[in-house]
Design an enzyme around this catalytic site. Structure first.
Site, PDB file in Angstrom:
ATOM      1  N   THR A   1      92.184  56.515 -12.146  1.00 22.63           N
ATOM      2  CA  THR A   1      92.331  55.858 -11.719  1.00 22.63           C
ATOM      3  C   THR A   1      90.982  54.661 -11.165  1.00 22.63           C
ATOM      4  OG1 THR A   1      92.382  56.503  -8.786  1.00 22.63           O
ATOM      5  CG2 THR A   1      94.475  56.922 -10.858  1.00 22.63           C
TER       6      THR A   1
ATOM      7  N   GLU B   1      99.371  57.921 -12.384  1.00 17.74           N
ATOM      8  CA  GLU B   1      99.812  59.135 -11.540  1.00 17.74           C
ATOM      9  C   GLU B   1     101.341  59.018 -12.553  1.00 17.74           C
ATOM     10  OE1 GLU B   1      99.072  56.668  -9.991  1.00 17.74           O
ATOM     11  OE2 GLU B   1      97.290  57.251  -8.587  1.00 17.74           O
TER      12      GLU B   1
ATOM     13  N   LYS C   1     101.666  42.552   7.399  1.00 13.55           N
ATOM     14  CA  LYS C   1     102.495  42.060   8.203  1.00 13.55           C
ATOM     15  C   LYS C   1     102.419  41.074   9.602  1.00 13.55           C
ATOM     16  CE  LYS C   1     102.241  47.072   7.505  1.00 13.55           C
ATOM     17  NZ  LYS C   1     102.392  48.815   7.554  1.00 13.55           N
TER      18      LYS C   1
ATOM     19  N   TRP D   1     107.528  42.153   7.315  1.00  6.76           N
ATOM     20  CA  TRP D   1     106.617  42.426   5.993  1.00  6.76           C
ATOM     21  C   TRP D   1     107.027  40.847   5.149  1.00  6.76           C
ATOM     22  CZ3 TRP D   1     107.437  47.844   4.607  1.00  6.76           C
ATOM     23  CH2 TRP D   1     107.034  48.870   5.225  1.00  6.76           C
TER      24      TRP D   1
END
Lengths: 550, 550
Positions: free
Chosen positions: B180, B325, B435, B440
């Protein structure tokens, strides 16, 4: 990568999580029953708790003697997710065979549809391992049946908890089992692991295979007691497809009505049913237009049936091939994109083959010398298979396992040809193959050719012993009602001339009223061979193998 | 059932057995190269022998520094079927990261496309494990490169045997690996087992997922160095689909030409390319009509892009979600059959979500307290995954593995919502989430809304520190050329009014020339955060969070 086991637990969970509002439709004893996957899920978990309360523990076999309906679907999941083994009992077996398979599997509990109680009651005292019988009905009542302490399915479910803790399962744990209806000897058991069922679902649903979508509305006419109804209940649940179950003793009219009323897009079954539904659709009595495809398996559909369905009804018939030992889907016959230029007739011929090997399996086709045959569409050999959803043995049957499983391959007993594109065509069961003068004659090919005759409803060709040629073919023909008495043996033989090799032309044609069938609807040729044994011995004096006019 | 291992060996064999006449088309250095699966198979076996002769043994890592072309496809199979590990090197990494991943994986051999030789040559002396470099070109010649003893791919193949004995492999053996491109710290390696790649193929090809057919003609724009080009080369080979490889440095015009010339039915890539091809198709310069679908992944496609492609070009964009992944396909966004009544606009909104979990995986979405969030389409939580093609760890990286893999789940780091139907929408990367005042704010949602503004080409929203609100959003906006200088910050803020919650409206809008991107084409927000750090500190004196007119 994670060591994550492939089990039916995740299949069930996905149906709840993503498709809880989608529907399952079931022709129940008192009419059409409908509920959602959400409700199905709750009842399945209740059922899992019932099993636990009945003392069913990991690895126990649980029998089901039931039609295709929603309760059977609940059992399809509740039993395996509990770690037990779903043993679907073939309700068309004779009492003796039924006793054999229940005792051989050592079923601990049997779930039975209420109308099948007399069958079970008649053998109850021969089933020492069976501790409890649960009766499935759309009411809480159990019909008088002479059984000691039968339990009511609906009463048990009503009293059960709705939450259930899944036991830890390995993908190698057994999930289900089914016995093949061997025409000789006792049935042979095949055990399906969770892994095999899950992998089979994935491959069978691929676009080039059954092409199963969430949007499909699927009617499995193929019985749920027969190789997991070709895996359709598992696959549909996983993908959230609508399921339409035809219930007890479905007749052709029931099937046509269900398909029309519930806009079924995909129906699956043996050719017998599609022969019976055809006139109902062809006459305009019912509307088959919701069907995008019919999956035909169990036995081969004839070219004429495939042609009629396509041209008269606008419904393609998809040939699939498999067997109890193969979970079952192995071959599916769709033309390749490179075959666009084939004529319509060539496409029908191709569709009548069993088709291409699905991804995930390996096959080889071997001659009598054990060597692979050429892929020329003519040479015959036995189909051998291996792969993650192919059985490795018969359950507790080492002797007969030895005959069918050799060097890591399953010997299917099917004699096939493979053409240069890889399409497999079944020529015969090895035991039905006619060995005449050193050559192999495919009874199936002959039958298909005979069934192309406009007067013929069905035909079965069997081998009869012959002093000079070893064996010769005898054709058993069933005429369509309108043609009875109007067609003679010679007409059939003349019809075959030029369509089959000279050596293949039967020595004899017998007109019979119906082809005897096995409990799963296949031609029961052993019965025909017994019936015509006399004819055979009479023929042994004959010298002339060919009776068709030259 | 048989203990049959799922490996790429069977995938390759099926391509030969059933599809040897089908084609692979590759934009090679000197023009279009075409060959059949039959020829591909022979060259792949030759290549497997070359690997053996080079001393590659089971488990060895073999690096590839290459574009999407037919030689890379040969490596995709020859390396894993030999038991070695295909390590695809991201050619867009900086030299330092490239050195890191080659050394971390301990690559023994590297196959390199001839035009990438300078990149490899510049780091050659820092690669102690690399014993040999093989140069891939459409000739036998190797360009002058300053490397000691480079070998020619085509010369090696020409001299190799065409038969190869497969080594015994377990499905748990590693087949491939990919790192990655972490935006902070060194890249992290993910190892793919044969089992994971095979299972991923089956699930990703299902009708409700990518719906991949043999009849498809597939162009993977997504690089083969990036999570196995989303598994497309493996899947296409298995199913016998035609593959069209765009070769070195493909530009939008190349892609449009390849799609038109070779009647591509399915193309797959990141939104950047579809933004670049759109005007070429919209202007009528190229014809996209062979495309049945475009698969978009890597980053989200905006609603306006999805709408334009559908309405102006007649091409549906299919959203898919995954990560290195996860092998990678995890979510695919197709409307359910029960959603037929949605308006066109609602369908676009749905298509812009990442979609439904594919069969075979499990997910849960948890809030800061670790408990599952409600599926209400609003509450945000982190997406956790598990399943047979989800990584269990980073390669030789126990410390960072601990952060991402907890209690059998992969923490994706993606903040998502799930609606009542189960559709997952990515709200943000956890590190990009804003935040503010205990709530959020999804930078992604804000970006998509801003990109609906007719003057906006691209937008990235980042968090900037704020003394009272902890963090506040800052919008970086790239205007379309025609609008440069004609649109002000206030116009953007006014546009957002009513479309986003008040608290979400950015405190500041900055017009920039382009959004910086990572080597795989994703927004590189860390660079933006650094660039606007000053603006951020200036803003810390402000008290008013909302600047849009009330």
């Amino acid at each position: 990568m994670m060591a994550y086991d492939l089990t039916l637990q995740a299949v069930l969970e996905r149906a709840l999580r993503l498709y809880s509002k989608k529907e399952i439709i079931s022709r129940d004893f008192s009419g059409i029953f409908r509920y959602t996957y959400g409700d199905f899920y709750k009842r399945t978990l209740r059922l899992a708790n019932v099993l636990q309360d009945l003392g069913i523990t990991k690895g126990d076999r649980v029998g089901t003697l039931a039609w295709n309906n929603h309760r059977h679907l609940e059992l399809y999941f509740a039993i395996p997710i509990s770690g037990a083994v779903l043993h679907t009992l073939n309700l068309r077996l004779g009492p003796e065979q039924l006793v054999y398979i229940i005792n051989h599997a050592e079923d601990k509990v049997i779930f039975v549809d209420k109308d099948l109680l007399p069958l079970l009651q008649s053998i109850r005292d021969q089933l020492p391992t069976v501790e409890q019988i649960i009766v499935m009905s759309d009411t809480l009542e159990i019909p008088p049946c002479g059984l000691a302490n039968p339990l009511s399915y609906e009463a048990l479910l009503a009293g059960a908890r709705e939450t259930f803790s899944y036991p830890d399962l390995s993908e190698w744990d057994p999930a289900a089992m089914c016995y093949t209806t061997a025409t000789t000897g006792s049935p042979k058991g095949v055990v399906y692991t969770h892994r095999a069922l899950v992998l089979h679902c994935l491959a069978a649903c691929l676009p080039d295979c059954l092409n199963l979508h969430e949007a499909d509305r699927v009617l499995p006419f193929v019985p749920m007691f027969h190789v997991n109804a070709w895996g359709i209940p598992f696959a549909c649940t996983w993908l959230g497809a609508t399921q339409v179950f035809p219930g007890a003793r479905p007749q052709a009219e029931d099937i046509c009505r269900l398909i029309e009323d519930h806009k079924v897009t995909l129906a699956a079954g043996v050719p017998t049913i599609w022969m019976a539904t055809y006139p109902l659709w062809e006459s305009g009595k019912y509307d088959p237009s919701s069907l995008r495809e019919i999956v035909n398996g169990g036995s081969a559909a004839s070219v004429s049936m495939i042609r009629n369905y396509r041209e008269k009804l606008g419904v393609p018939i998809l040939h699939a091939y498999g067997m109890t030992e193969t979970t079952p889907v192995v071959l599916v016959s769709r033309p390749k994109s490179t075959m666009e230029n084939l004529s319509l007739e060539e496409k029908y011929q191709l569709s009548a083959k069993q088709g291409l090997l699905v991804p995930g399996l390996e096959m080889k086709v071997v001659g009598e010398d054990g060597r692979e045959i050429p892929w020329d569409g003519k040479t015959m050999g036995e189909l051998l298979l291996r792969g993650p959803w192919i059985a490795k043995e018969y359950y507790k049957d080492p002797v007969r396992s030895q005959d069918s499983f050799t060097e890591g391959w399953l010997r299917t007993g099917d004699i096939v040809t493979v053409d240069s594109e890889g399409y497999v065509g079944i020529a015969d069961r090895s035991k039905d193959l006619i060995k005449s003068g050193g050559e192999w004659i495919s009874s199936l090919d002959l039958e298909n050719t005979i069934m192309d005759h406009p007067a013929v409803l069905e035909a079965a060709v069997i081998a009869i012993p012959h002093p000079k040629w070893d064996e010769r073919p005898l054709a058993c023909v069933v005429l369509k009602q309108d043609y009875e008495g109007l067609v003679e043996a010679q007409d059939i033989l003349d019809f075959l001339r030029g369509k089959a090799p000279k050596l293949w032309i039967p020595d004899q044609v017998e007109f019979i009223e119906a082809i005897p069938r096995t409990s799963v609807g296949k031609f029961y040729k052993a019965a025909l061979r017994a019936r015509f044994a006399e004819a055979a011995s009479a023929l042994q004096t004959s010298e002339a193998p060919l009776r068709a006019k030259a």
